[in-house]
Write an enzyme that holds these catalytic residues in place. Structure first.
Site, PDB file in Angstrom:
ATOM      1  N   LYS A  15      29.839  14.171  24.062  1.00 37.31           N
ATOM      2  CA  LYS A  15      30.604  13.324  23.130  1.00 37.31           C
ATOM      3  C   LYS A  15      29.696  12.502  22.219  1.00 37.31           C
ATOM      4  O   LYS A  15      29.892  12.470  21.015  1.00 37.31           O
ATOM      5  CB  LYS A  15      31.501  12.329  23.890  1.00 37.31           C
ATOM      6  N   ARG A  90      41.164   6.445  27.050  1.00 35.95           N
ATOM      7  CA  ARG A  90      40.927   7.211  28.282  1.00 35.95           C
ATOM      8  C   ARG A  90      42.026   7.034  29.304  1.00 35.95           C
ATOM      9  O   ARG A  90      41.938   7.622  30.391  1.00 35.95           O
ATOM     10  CB  ARG A  90      39.645   6.743  28.963  1.00 35.95           C
ATOM     11  N   ARG A 129      19.812  14.233  31.573  1.00 36.82           N
ATOM     12  CA  ARG A 129      19.845  13.079  30.670  1.00 36.82           C
ATOM     13  C   ARG A 129      19.256  11.838  31.354  1.00 36.82           C
ATOM     14  O   ARG A 129      18.594  11.029  30.719  1.00 36.82           O
ATOM     15  CB  ARG A 129      21.301  12.788  30.258  1.00 36.82           C
ATOM     16  N   ARG A 135      19.921   6.215  32.026  1.00 34.81           N
ATOM     17  CA  ARG A 135      21.166   5.450  32.142  1.00 34.81           C
ATOM     18  C   ARG A 135      21.495   5.175  33.599  1.00 34.81           C
ATOM     19  O   ARG A 135      21.459   6.067  34.442  1.00 34.81           O
ATOM     20  CB  ARG A 135      22.322   6.237  31.501  1.00 34.81           C
ATOM     21  N   ARG A 146      32.498   9.587  38.338  1.00 33.81           N
ATOM     22  CA  ARG A 146      32.952   9.586  36.936  1.00 33.81           C
ATOM     23  C   ARG A 146      33.738  10.856  36.608  1.00 33.81           C
ATOM     24  O   ARG A 146      34.708  10.822  35.852  1.00 33.81           O
ATOM     25  CB  ARG A 146      31.754   9.435  35.992  1.00 33.81           C
TER      26      ARG A 146
END
Ligand code: ADP
Length: 194
Positions: A15, A90, A129, A135, A146
């Site tokens: 995204k 969401r 990532r 992160r 998640r």
């Protein structure tokens, strides 16, 4: 021409990457609730401190907080000719809040774009990532949670846009460039633009 678009998809679907590319291609600002929260956390603001508890556990930030952030952002003048919402709405409550924010100006969303990737792809992408961006919510346990939250809370909102006839589903497997051009073509087709 104005475009009011939502970009959604599982964590790791791409995204953030695509929001930047698509907003450039269409000349509209990309608004990412996740990024706004990360900036608030970096600034140690009250909102950031509250959001951090939820984000680090892989849970959604409460709707009241998230809706207020979006309301403030959409009041900025750069959104008058359209915008791309990345990661919002969401939840069903967020859909309703967004609908009523826009209705105040006789507006509505044009389309929701879903970047579809298989669950098996998600973990590998996010762990990769994590190595690059570091992160805090990209750990195996938080990633699994998640993904579960995505299926439970966010898939119903995709159904809602499908029922409205405003859903554009894009295959998220391919290069960044391939996915970007699929999205731009899919949006234009769904809005009847050449
Ligand atoms: P991802 O889709 O990979 O989880 P995001 O940057 O979109 O990445 O979101 C990161 C986190 O920020 C989410 O797990 C959630 O805690 C919070 N967040 C982002 N957008 C929303 C939203 N619309 N509603 C509630 N929480 C959100």
């Amino acid at each position: 021409m104005s475009f009011r678009l939502i970009l959604t998809g599982a964590p790791g679907a791409g995204k953030g990457t695509q929001a930047g590319a698509v907003s450039e291609a269409l000349g509209i600002p990309a608004i990412s609730t996740g990024e706004i929260f990360r900036a608030e956390i970096a600034n140690k603001s009250d909102i950031g401190l509250e959001a951090q508890r939820y984000i680090s556990a892989g849970n959604l930030v409460p709707d009241t907080v998230t809706n207020e952030i979006v309301r403030r952002r959409l009041a900025q003048p750069d959104t008058v000719n359209g915008f791309l919402l990345d990661g919002y709405p969401r939840t069903l409550e967020q859909i309703e809040a967004l609908d009523s924010m826009l209705a105040e100006n006789d507006q509505s969303m044009d389309a929701m774009i879903v970047i579809a990737i298989p669950d098996e792809e998600v973990e590998g992408r996010l762990l990769k990532r994590a190595e690059i961006e570091g992160r805090a919510d990209d750990t195996p346990e938080v990633i699994a949670h998640r993904v579960a939250v995505y299926h439970e809370a966010t898939e119903p909102i995709i159904e809602a846009y499908r029922k409205r006839g405003k859903l554009v589903t894009i295959d998220g497997i391919g290069t960044i460039e391939e996915v970007r051009s699929r999205i731009v073509a899919g949006v234009k087709e769904s809005l009847g633009i050449n």
